[in-house]
Design a protein around this motif. Structure first.
Motif, mmCIF file in Angstrom:
data_model
loop_
_atom_site.group_PDB
_atom_site.id
_atom_site.type_symbol
_atom_site.label_atom_id
_atom_site.label_comp_id
_atom_site.label_asym_id
_atom_site.label_seq_id
_atom_site.Cartn_x
_atom_site.Cartn_y
_atom_site.Cartn_z
ATOM 1 N N GLU A 103 4.945 11.663 -24.333
ATOM 2 C CA GLU A 103 4.271 11.133 -25.523
ATOM 3 C C GLU A 103 5.033 11.405 -26.808
ATOM 4 O O GLU A 103 4.615 10.966 -27.891
ATOM 5 C CB GLU A 103 2.851 11.707 -25.623
ATOM 6 C CG GLU A 103 2.742 13.121 -26.179
ATOM 7 C CD GLU A 103 3.032 14.197 -25.160
ATOM 8 O OE1 GLU A 103 2.783 15.380 -25.474
ATOM 9 O OE2 GLU A 103 3.503 13.875 -24.056
ATOM 10 N N ARG A 114 0.107 13.300 -17.988
ATOM 11 C CA ARG A 114 -0.114 12.610 -19.263
ATOM 12 C C ARG A 114 -0.365 11.116 -19.075
ATOM 13 O O ARG A 114 -1.182 10.530 -19.787
ATOM 14 C CB ARG A 114 1.072 12.862 -20.197
ATOM 15 C CG ARG A 114 1.097 14.294 -20.749
ATOM 16 C CD ARG A 114 2.411 14.621 -21.412
ATOM 17 N NE ARG A 114 2.388 15.894 -22.097
ATOM 18 C CZ ARG A 114 2.575 17.070 -21.521
ATOM 19 N NH1 ARG A 114 2.804 17.134 -20.204
ATOM 20 N NH2 ARG A 114 2.537 18.203 -22.225
ATOM 21 N N LEU A 163 -2.868 12.527 -26.870
ATOM 22 C CA LEU A 163 -1.437 12.243 -26.791
ATOM 23 C C LEU A 163 -0.836 11.928 -28.160
ATOM 24 O O LEU A 163 0.378 11.777 -28.281
ATOM 25 C CB LEU A 163 -1.190 11.088 -25.816
ATOM 26 C CG LEU A 163 -1.583 11.361 -24.361
ATOM 27 C CD1 LEU A 163 -1.411 10.108 -23.511
ATOM 28 C CD2 LEU A 163 -0.769 12.511 -23.781
#
Length: 480
Positions: A252, A308, A320
């Protein structure tokens, strides 16, 4: 690091009785929080920049596959190499293989929460490679054999006296700067003196290192560059002196271009430390070219997912957007009380309470979303406007629905919900409860002890109703 999130209540109780921690944590609740207010107030467009930062990150998360592919393409053009890793194990083994390709015995490291997340230091030590933390805070906790207690200030839980003792214990051969051959005795607690000692000890380590490992605050898709933001300059030495530079990042961290970087940098330092800008903002664009006087011969980026991608498109996606500034911790009354180690994993404070249940499992981290007053300060100061209280509330709902944790609290919530859905029952129950509590208090206005309320009364008195009538009953009387 060893996960102890399941023991949060015991960890917090121990932290509350630690006088050194109390002394150290007073700094966070005071100066760090107020500096953010001053820095933000001095920039008229600060709130507009926050909004723009949110838009940038939301856009990236909606097209993260495209931006990561673009980043890899540009990185490869500049002679770097990207290593995709789904799990911490893959990331650790990838880094180990790279270090072994250089016959590395020593690696220097810049501060990186992702390397903490994957447990890199202990793994390298098990395989005969000595990692040396070069960020001052990280170096201090490495000497203490402790994990970081804060995202940007790993050793904020340590007092000057504790740090001085650590240096005295671990640097027995350190000589006084102005008296060659004279070994230092009991260490001064003067910050500049301690910094000077750390610099002298670490200086040779930079030159001895076979590999340098850093984290990344950002990955620039347009140029294939990685970015670190520091105040000490240790990151530059870590990545420029060894023959191999390894960047460890999570997916991210990618953003589209340098213009977006300049936008987010203007809110990062102000939110984190109250500075207009951090002292060093370093962009790394691959291995050195033939005409470059210095730099690594090899440049690698180890990119970690670790769950994620599963957060995309869910209630957890706003997490994120986090740029790891630590503002939520600096302003959280719970964090101020118990410190970072009580949370029992890499990410403490409100961001940890919202993120850790996904990363290490709700069964393990179920206490963390409950470690909040829901005052909303964390969301108020977050430069990326992450709705941390809402996410923690969502985790509470998940724990209830999945029957995680003791049954008694769930039954209590279900009983309250049933009463709330039947107003007549709710009014009757509250009338009886208020009248009984008023009578039991015997005019004292408080309870030192009360059945089923020991979690409150063990630390403070519980206020008692001053009237035998409920608020609604009194309101109706006065209204008419």
């Amino acid at each position: 690091m060893t996960i102890t999130a399941q023991d949060f209540e015991a960890n917090a109780s121990k932290a509350l009785r630690d006088p050194n921690l109390r002394k150290a944590m007073d700094i966070i609740g005071g100066a760090m929080a107020s500096r953010r207010v001053d820095a933000a107030s001095a920039l008229p467009e600060f709130e507009a920049l926050r909004d723009e930062g949110v838009k940038i990150k939301n856009h990236v998360l909606a097209h993260i596959d495209l931006y990561l592919e673009k980043f890899e393409e540009q990185l490869t053009k500049r002679g770097g190499r990207l290593h995709w890793c789904r799990t911490p194990r893959e990331a650790r083994e990838t880094i180990l293989a790279l270090c072994r390709s250089r016959n590395a015995k020593t690696v220097t490291k810049g501060k990186s929460m992702v390397t903490e997340e994957i447990g890199l230091n202990g793994f390298l030590e098990q395989h005969g490679i000595q990692p040396v933390e070069t960020d001052l805070g990280e170096y201090i906790i490495q000497l203490a054999h402790e994990p970081p207690s804060h995202i940007i200030g790993p050793a904020l839980h340590k007092t000057r006296e504790q740090i001085a003792q650590l240096f005295e214990d671990h640097h027995p051969d350190y000589e006084l700067p102005n008296a060659p051959g004279v070994k230092a005795g009991p260490r001064s607690t003067d910050p500049q003196t301690l910094v000077t000692e750390a610099r002298a000890v670490l200086r040779d380590r930079y030159f001895q290192a076979d590999v340098g490992i850093t984290g990344a605050n950002f990955l620039i898709a347009e140029t294939g560059a990685t970015v670190i933001v520091t105040n000490e300059g240790n990151g530059d030495l870590t990545q420029s002196l060894p023959k191999m530079h390894i960047v460890v990042s999570s997916i991210e961290k990618v953003i589209p271009n340098l213009e977006d970087l300049s936008t987010i940098l203007r809110i990062l330092a102000r939110s984190a430390t109250g500075q207009e800008m951090s002292v060093y903002t370093t962009l790394s664009c691959g291995p050195k070219r033939p005409e470059d006087p210095d730099g690594p011969e090899e440049f690698h980026v180890v990119l970690l997912d670790n769950g994620r991608s599963e957060m995309l498109g869910t209630a957890l996606q706003p997490l994120l957007r986090c740029i790891r500034c630590g503002a939520c911790m600096n302003n959280c009354p719970v964090y101020h009380s118990v410190g970072g180690h009580a949370y029992g994993w890499v990410y403490p404070g409100p961001i940890g309470a919202a993120l850790d249940p996904h990363m290490i499992g709700l069964e393990t981290a179920r206490h963390l979303p409950n470690a909040s007053t829901f005052c909303g300060k964390c969301e108020e100061v977050c430069p990326m406007r992450i709705p941390l209280p809402s996410i923690m509330r969502w985790w509470r709902e998940q724990a209830h629905e999945r029957k995680i944790g003791p049954a008694l609290p769930r039954w209590g919530v279900e009983a309250w919900a049933f009463a709330a859905k039947h107003p007549w029952l709710y009014r009757l129950s509250t009338r009886i409860a208020v009248a009984a509590l008023n009578m039991m208090s015997k005019g004292k206005g408080r309870f030192a002890k009360l059945p089923l309320a020991s979690g409150w009364t063990n630390g403070r008195d519980l206020p008692a109703p001053q009237s035998a009538e409920t608020f609604m009953a009194q309101y109706k009387k006065r209204k008419h």
